[in-house]
Design an enzyme around this catalytic site. Sequence first.
Site, PDB file in Angstrom:
ATOM      1  CE1 TYR A   1      -3.047   2.977   0.842  1.00  0.00           C
ATOM      2  CE2 TYR A   1      -2.761   2.979   3.170  1.00  0.00           C
ATOM      3  CZ  TYR A   1      -3.650   3.233   2.168  1.00  0.00           C
ATOM      4  OH  TYR A   1      -3.603   4.474   2.520  1.00  0.00           O
TER       5      TYR A   1
ATOM      6  CE1 TYR B   1       3.838  -3.294  11.918  1.00  0.00           C
ATOM      7  CE2 TYR B   1       2.725  -2.114  13.695  1.00  0.00           C
ATOM      8  CZ  TYR B   1       3.556  -2.401  12.374  1.00  0.00           C
ATOM      9  OH  TYR B   1       3.385  -1.372  11.077  1.00  0.00           O
TER      10      TYR B   1
ATOM     11  N   GLY C   1       1.375  -7.979  -1.052  1.00  0.00           N
ATOM     12  CA  GLY C   1       1.943  -6.746  -1.881  1.00  0.00           C
ATOM     13  C   GLY C   1       0.980  -7.333  -3.379  1.00  0.00           C
TER      14      GLY C   1
ATOM     15  CB  THR D   1       3.756   1.874  13.488  1.00  0.00           C
ATOM     16  OG1 THR D   1       3.196   1.574  13.637  1.00  0.00           O
ATOM     17  CG2 THR D   1       5.005   0.747  13.984  1.00  0.00           C
TER      18      THR D   1
ATOM     19  CG  ASN E   1      -4.999   5.000  12.393  1.00  0.00           C
ATOM     20  OD1 ASN E   1      -4.536   5.490  13.160  1.00  0.00           O
ATOM     21  ND2 ASN E   1      -5.771   4.509  12.531  1.00  0.00           N
TER      22      ASN E   1
ATOM     23  CG  ASN F   1       9.050 -12.283   7.716  1.00  0.00           C
ATOM     24  OD1 ASN F   1       9.651 -13.343   7.541  1.00  0.00           O
ATOM     25  ND2 ASN F   1       6.928 -12.114   7.824  1.00  0.00           N
TER      26      ASN F   1
ATOM     27  CE  LYS G   1       7.533  -2.078  10.619  1.00  0.00           C
ATOM     28  NZ  LYS G   1       8.107  -1.215   9.474  1.00  0.00           N
TER      29      LYS G   1
END
Length: 326
Positions: A16, A142, A41, A118, A171, A93, A146
Amino acid sequence: MTQPTRKYLVTGGAGYVGSVVAAHLLEAGHTVTVLDDLSTGFAAGVPEGAEFVHGRVQDAGDVLDSSFHAVLHFAASSQVGESVADPEKYWRNNVAGSLELLSAMRKAGVGRLVFSSTAATYGEPEQVPIEETARTSPTNPYGATKLAVDHMIAGECAAHGLAAVSLRYFNVAGAYGRYGERHDPESHLIPLVLQVAQGRRPHISVYGDDYPTPDGTCIRDYIHVADLAEAHLLAVDAARPGEHLVCNLGNGNGFSVKEVVEAVRRVTGKEIPAVTAERRPGDPAVLVASAERARNILGWRPSRTDLDGIVADAWKFTLALEGKQP
C-alpha cells in the site's frame, strides 16, 4: 532547482504505502527498483516504469550496489493481532530482515535510509498529542519489532555513519490513483466501513461508545497516503550522515469512529449500519500525533487533511477494483 535523477530501492514497494512512494519517486524523475516477495503486496501495485525484483528483503544484497542513492524500507509484517499469535514471524521478518538489509547497504556503500516505522512503538500514550520524546512501550510484538529496528538503525548511524530517518505513522488512509489499500485480512477502519458500503459486510462494529471523547467513540489521527509519500521524499534529503532522525507523521487532530462512519455515509450515499460492541482491550481513547518535528525539520505540510476527501479517494479506488466508475 531541478533535482538530479537518482536511483532508489523501495523494499515492499508492491504494498500500500510502498507503491505510492515508488510512484512519487518516479513522478519526480528518479529511477526506482522495487523489491517485494508479494506475500502481502500485489504485482499490479508496482508502478509502471519501476524495475521489479521478486524477493525478500533478505535478498537486498543481490540488488544493491553503489549506484543507489538511498533505500526506502517498507517490507514488514504488519498485523497487530497476528504478531501476538505468531511473534516469531515478526522478529524474523521485521528485525532479522532489516538487519540483513543494513548489512547489504553497508557492503554496497549505500549510506541513506528512510524507514517505515509506526506509532505502535509508543504503546499506550501518557499524553496527547504524542511527541517523539514520548516513552516507547509497545503493547504488541509488531510495535516491539519496529522499535527494535529503530534502535538497530540508531546504532548503525553511530557506528558506521548511516544517514537515516524513521517515520512513525499513525493511521494511513486514502488512495493515490490506482494505488490504494487492499489488505487481506483488513483491519483498518476506513476500508472496513467501505466494505459495508460495498455490501461485503452487513455492518460495522463500533468497539465502545463510552470513551471520554465528545461522541464516546475512539479518536484516531488519519493521514492521507499521498501526504505520507511526500514526507518520504523530504526525509531522503533531510537525512544526515551519522544521525538517526525520528519523525511522527500525522495531521495533529483526530476523527472519531462515528465521524468516520458519517463521512463514509456522505461520500458513498449508503446507509452503513453500525452496531455497538464491547470495548477492545488496550484501545486508547485518543491517539493523535504531534508532527511539529516533521514540519520544522522536513518542511512537510500535509495538504489532504479533509476526512471526506480521504474517504472519497479510498472509495474511488475501491470502486475501480470492482471495475466500477465512481
